[in-house]
Motif scaffolding. Sequence first.
Motif, PDB file in Angstrom:
ATOM      1  N   LEU A  51      -2.395   2.882  -5.682  1.00 24.86           N
ATOM      2  CA  LEU A  51      -2.465   2.529  -4.425  1.00 24.86           C
ATOM      3  C   LEU A  51      -4.024   1.987  -4.181  1.00 24.86           C
ATOM      4  CD1 LEU A  51      -1.656   2.373  -1.231  1.00 24.86           C
ATOM      5  CD2 LEU A  51      -1.872   4.834  -1.242  1.00 24.86           C
ATOM      6  N   SER A  77       0.554  -1.166   0.344  1.00 20.28           N
ATOM      7  CA  SER A  77       1.147  -0.129  -0.416  1.00 20.28           C
ATOM      8  C   SER A  77       2.546  -0.719  -0.997  1.00 20.28           C
ATOM      9  CB  SER A  77       1.468   1.196   0.405  1.00 20.28           C
ATOM     10  OG  SER A  77       2.474   0.892   1.298  1.00 20.28           O
ATOM     11  N   VAL A  85       5.746   4.917  -3.306  1.00 22.08           N
ATOM     12  CA  VAL A  85       4.456   4.720  -2.812  1.00 22.08           C
ATOM     13  C   VAL A  85       4.521   4.164  -1.398  1.00 22.08           C
ATOM     14  CG1 VAL A  85       1.984   3.544  -2.808  1.00 22.08           C
ATOM     15  CG2 VAL A  85       3.101   4.604  -4.873  1.00 22.08           C
ATOM     16  N   VAL A  89       3.518   6.073   2.242  1.00 23.01           N
ATOM     17  CA  VAL A  89       2.479   5.828   3.043  1.00 23.01           C
ATOM     18  C   VAL A  89       2.838   5.518   4.597  1.00 23.01           C
ATOM     19  CG1 VAL A  89       0.767   3.568   3.470  1.00 23.01           C
ATOM     20  CG2 VAL A  89       0.827   4.695   1.088  1.00 23.01           C
TER      21      VAL A  89
END
Length: 106
Positions: A51, A77, A85, A89
């Motif tokens: 990230l 992201s 991920v 996020v």
Amino acid sequence: MGIGLASLAACVNPSARIATSLEGYGFQPAQSQCVGDRLEANLSLGQLQQLGRAARASRDGDTTPGRLTASDFVRVSGQVKDPKVPFEVAKAAAACGILTDPASPL
């Protein structure tokens, strides 16, 4: 010595590193810490590193490098190849109240 300690602290405490980065982009401190805590709890160190690399790459050549909106953060992201991920996020952004006004900085 200060730089070495800061680097070590960043490795030991990803949450603080995330929060500091987000504050640099204009996020409120409490929201930044909230997002950092949630991402550290729900993503592996490798996922956090991916990230971070995606965020840095997205800022290259940006005409407003000091500004990051919530939608920018979620979009970045999504560039990470791991589907967990962007999910985490977006979940952290919503839980920490940074998606309430999409035009405002995180």
